[in-house]
Design an enzyme around this catalytic site. Structure first.
Site, mmCIF file in Angstrom:
data_model
loop_
_atom_site.group_PDB
_atom_site.id
_atom_site.type_symbol
_atom_site.label_atom_id
_atom_site.label_comp_id
_atom_site.label_asym_id
_atom_site.label_seq_id
_atom_site.Cartn_x
_atom_site.Cartn_y
_atom_site.Cartn_z
ATOM 1 C CE LYS A 53 13.567 -3.470 3.741
ATOM 2 N NZ LYS A 53 12.388 -4.267 4.049
ATOM 3 C CD GLN A 97 11.484 -7.120 6.025
ATOM 4 O OE1 GLN A 97 11.755 -5.934 6.067
ATOM 5 N NE2 GLN A 97 11.576 -7.831 4.911
ATOM 6 C CG ASP A 120 7.066 -2.069 2.501
ATOM 7 O OD1 ASP A 120 8.016 -1.746 1.753
ATOM 8 O OD2 ASP A 120 7.149 -2.972 3.353
#
Ligand code: NAD
Length: 289
Positions: A53, A97, A120
């Site tokens: 990322k 994450q 997200d």
């Protein structure tokens, strides 16, 4: 090989190029979209995803900040970090994450992220908007799968769609996206009694179970769009949930693993970061009057 390959590498490059154009326009206004990624512990797969990322952010001009915290970090400390990032004007997107170490409450941490920065798309406010068919930040994987299906030119409305897997991050939002597109959707999971009875009538089949070769050629309708979300490491190699070689002989369209959905997931995260930056900056401007 009958099926056309849906090339995640090429499609994600197209999307990233579009996102990069938007970033150039932002930068001309003195705004740099910023993404903060919190990683707790040293899960090797998570570390790899986060590094990727960061690399993509750098390549298209997003400011990225990786916040690495040891595995034993207390919940309160991560909550404080999220609250600070919520307030920081240089940060437009915040991502925690997953998976997190077991002593942490994932739901509580995700719910603390400012929904406008929830790139997200896991905050319940964004899930709720998806539920109601309102514009929202969508989770990257189902959003990417949706783009992949659209890229085939196959009409979704009226089709039978089957989603294998019902997780909050892939299966459930995927099913809602397809329902919102007027497909007739079935959701299968590990207790589904006769998986083949469902998959073999799917015009659109999305598989996100994490079980290599779960889907074999006899389970697929001829001409179907088959999207393989699965990622499992077998003998050091990444494999999906679909028996790619055999299913390619039956399906109309198929995604490879690697080079499929994974690439699109990251491209959608970048798009979400720029989308978040656009709404946050527009809000800031309007509040200045
Ligand atoms: P999860 O473990 O949370 O959920 C798996 C789902 O599959 C569950 O709902 C379970 O009931 C179902 N399932 C398991 N075995 C099954 C079986 N035999 N038959 C039918 N259903 C079965 O996983 P997740 O987070 O949703 O991820 C699923 C897979 O997708 C994993 O391999 C993961 O690594 C991968 N993934 C890939 C990306 C990407 O960008 N390509 C993103 C997220 C997840």
């Amino acid at each position: 090989m009958a099926a056309q390959i849906i090339n995640g590498k090429a499609l994600s490059a197209e999307h990233l190029a579009g996102t990069q154009e938007a970033i150039i326009k932002f930068k001309a206004r003195g705004i740099v979209p910023g993404l903060a990624v919190i990683i707790v512990g040293e899960n090797p797969a998570s570390m790899k995803y986060v590094a990727n990322k960061e690399k993509i952010c750098q390549s298209i001009g997003i400011y990225s900040r990786i916040i690495r915290m040891p595995a034993h970090t207390p919940q309160a400390e991560i909550e404080t970090t999220i609250r600070q990032l919520n307030e920081e004007s240089a940060i437009h997107g915040i991502l925690v994450q997953l998976p997190l170490p077991p002593h942490l409450s994932t739901l509580r941490l995700l719910s603390l992220i400012n929904p406008a920065k929830d790139v997200d798309g896991f905050h319940y406010q964004n899930s709720g908007k998806l539920f109601y068919g309102l514009p929202s930040l969508l989770p990257g994987t189902p959003k990417g799968v949706h783009e992949m299906i659209k890229s085939t030119g196959v009409t979704i409305a009226g089709k039978d769609a089957v989603v294998v897997g019902r997780s909050n991050i892939v299966g459930k939002p995927m099913a809602i996206i397809l329902m919102n597109e007027d497909a007739t959707v079935s959701v299968c999971h590990k207790l589904t009694a006769d998986l083949k009875a469902y998959t073999s009538r799917a015009d659109i089949l999305v598989v996100a179970a994490g079980k290599p070769k779960l889907i074999t050629a006899d389970m697929v309708k001829p001409g179907a769009v088959v999207i393989d979300v699965g990622i499992t490491y077998v003998d050091g190699k990444v494999v999906g949930d679909v028996d790619f070689q055999a299913v390619s002989e039956v399906a109309g369209f198929i995604t490879p693993v690697p080079g499929g959905v994974g690439r699109m997931t990251v491209a959608m995260l970048m798009a979400n970061t720029v989308e978040a930056a656009a709404s946050i900056e527009a809000e800031r401007l309007s509040s200045l009057g």
